[in-house]
Design a protein around this motif. Sequence first.
Motif, PDB file in Angstrom:
ATOM      1  N   ALA A   1       0.623  19.982  -1.593  1.00  0.00           N
ATOM      2  CA  ALA A   1      -0.167  20.215  -2.801  1.00  0.00           C
ATOM      3  C   ALA A   1      -0.909  18.964  -3.255  1.00  0.00           C
ATOM      4  N   ASN A   2      -0.272  17.797  -3.116  1.00  0.00           N
ATOM      5  CA  ASN A   2      -0.878  16.563  -3.638  1.00  0.00           C
ATOM      6  C   ASN A   2      -0.735  15.421  -2.650  1.00  0.00           C
ATOM      7  N   ILE A   3      -1.843  14.732  -2.411  1.00  0.00           N
ATOM      8  CA  ILE A   3      -1.824  13.492  -1.638  1.00  0.00           C
ATOM      9  C   ILE A   3      -2.393  12.413  -2.556  1.00  0.00           C
ATOM     10  N   ASN A   4      -1.579  11.399  -2.852  1.00  0.00           N
ATOM     11  CA  ASN A   4      -1.982  10.321  -3.757  1.00  0.00           C
ATOM     12  C   ASN A   4      -1.883   8.980  -3.048  1.00  0.00           C
TER      13      ASN A   4
ATOM     14  N   ASN B   1       0.854  -1.187   0.000  1.00  0.00           N
ATOM     15  CA  ASN B   1       0.000   0.000   0.000  1.00  0.00           C
ATOM     16  C   ASN B   1       0.889   1.236   0.000  1.00  0.00           C
ATOM     17  N   LYS B   2       0.491   2.245  -0.756  1.00  0.00           N
ATOM     18  CA  LYS B   2       1.349   3.409  -0.944  1.00  0.00           C
ATOM     19  C   LYS B   2       0.580   4.702  -0.701  1.00  0.00           C
ATOM     20  N   LEU B   3       1.252   5.631  -0.022  1.00  0.00           N
ATOM     21  CA  LEU B   3       0.717   6.976   0.194  1.00  0.00           C
ATOM     22  C   LEU B   3       1.823   7.956  -0.166  1.00  0.00           C
ATOM     23  N   ASN B   4       1.519   8.929  -1.001  1.00  0.00           N
ATOM     24  CA  ASN B   4       2.526   9.876  -1.471  1.00  0.00           C
ATOM     25  C   ASN B   4       2.084  11.312  -1.185  1.00  0.00           C
ATOM     26  N   LEU B   5       2.952  12.066  -0.561  1.00  0.00           N
ATOM     27  CA  LEU B   5       2.735  13.499  -0.342  1.00  0.00           C
ATOM     28  C   LEU B   5       3.770  14.233  -1.181  1.00  0.00           C
TER      29      LEU B   5
ATOM     30  N   THR C   1       5.041   8.002  -7.677  1.00  0.00           N
ATOM     31  CA  THR C   1       4.296   8.791  -8.664  1.00  0.00           C
ATOM     32  C   THR C   1       2.985   8.105  -9.009  1.00  0.00           C
ATOM     33  N   GLY C   2       2.073   8.903  -9.539  1.00  0.00           N
ATOM     34  CA  GLY C   2       0.794   8.370  -9.976  1.00  0.00           C
ATOM     35  C   GLY C   2      -0.121   8.082  -8.805  1.00  0.00           C
ATOM     36  N   GLY C   3      -1.094   7.232  -9.025  1.00  0.00           N
ATOM     37  CA  GLY C   3      -2.050   6.882  -7.988  1.00  0.00           C
ATOM     38  C   GLY C   3      -3.274   7.773  -8.041  1.00  0.00           C
ATOM     39  N   THR C   4      -4.161   7.557  -7.103  1.00  0.00           N
ATOM     40  CA  THR C   4      -5.411   8.307  -7.035  1.00  0.00           C
ATOM     41  C   THR C   4      -5.252   9.485  -6.099  1.00  0.00           C
ATOM     42  N   SER C   5      -5.569  10.679  -6.579  1.00  0.00           N
ATOM     43  CA  SER C   5      -5.455  11.882  -5.762  1.00  0.00           C
ATOM     44  C   SER C   5      -6.620  11.952  -4.774  1.00  0.00           C
ATOM     45  N   ILE C   6      -6.296  12.257  -3.521  1.00  0.00           N
ATOM     46  CA  ILE C   6      -7.345  12.501  -2.534  1.00  0.00           C
ATOM     47  C   ILE C   6      -7.289  13.959  -2.052  1.00  0.00           C
ATOM     48  N   GLY C   7      -6.644  14.820  -2.842  1.00  0.00           N
ATOM     49  CA  GLY C   7      -6.617  16.253  -2.533  1.00  0.00           C
ATOM     50  C   GLY C   7      -5.295  16.720  -1.986  1.00  0.00           C
ATOM     51  N   GLY C   8      -5.338  17.782  -1.188  1.00  0.00           N
ATOM     52  CA  GLY C   8      -4.147  18.377  -0.601  1.00  0.00           C
ATOM     53  C   GLY C   8      -4.383  18.666   0.870  1.00  0.00           C
ATOM     54  N   LEU C   9      -3.470  19.379   1.469  1.00  0.00           N
ATOM     55  CA  LEU C   9      -3.537  19.647   2.895  1.00  0.00           C
ATOM     56  C   LEU C   9      -2.838  20.960   3.188  1.00  0.00           C
TER      57      LEU C   9
END
Length: 147
Positions: free
Chosen positions: A108-111, A61-65, A122-130
Amino acid sequence: MKSFKQLALAAAVLSASFMAQAELKSMDDASMSAVTGQAGISIAGDFSGTVGNVAYIDDGNKLNLSGISMTGFAIADANPLTVDVIDDGGVQKLQIGLPAMTGTVTVANINIGGNYAGGTLTGGTSIGGLAISDINMGGSAIRVWGH
């Protein structure tokens, strides 16, 4: 003539050392213990920065900020960061006092998901920013000493 010049030079050197000490006065131990140097230093300025990427990966499972920035952190001349030496129970410590300073951290981006390669997710589904605003560490103190 050469001896006269050498004598004059020697006299000038000797008299200069006496004149340099003319204003020195001896002090007793009680007077010396009351003498202190500079109280410390103060630091002021404007601070900002960026972090390119923060990736969390767990069991596939991956989370990218990404696009992380810190802006608006300022330390005013009137209320600077201070650096002093303090006595804390007989231990000399360097104390860094943080003033009131507020700023904002933005992501700016949380994926979620995506591909991890070369230290970047990189990539993935964006769930917005913070955005985290009005971070204030005023009144905090950091103490540093050897042991």
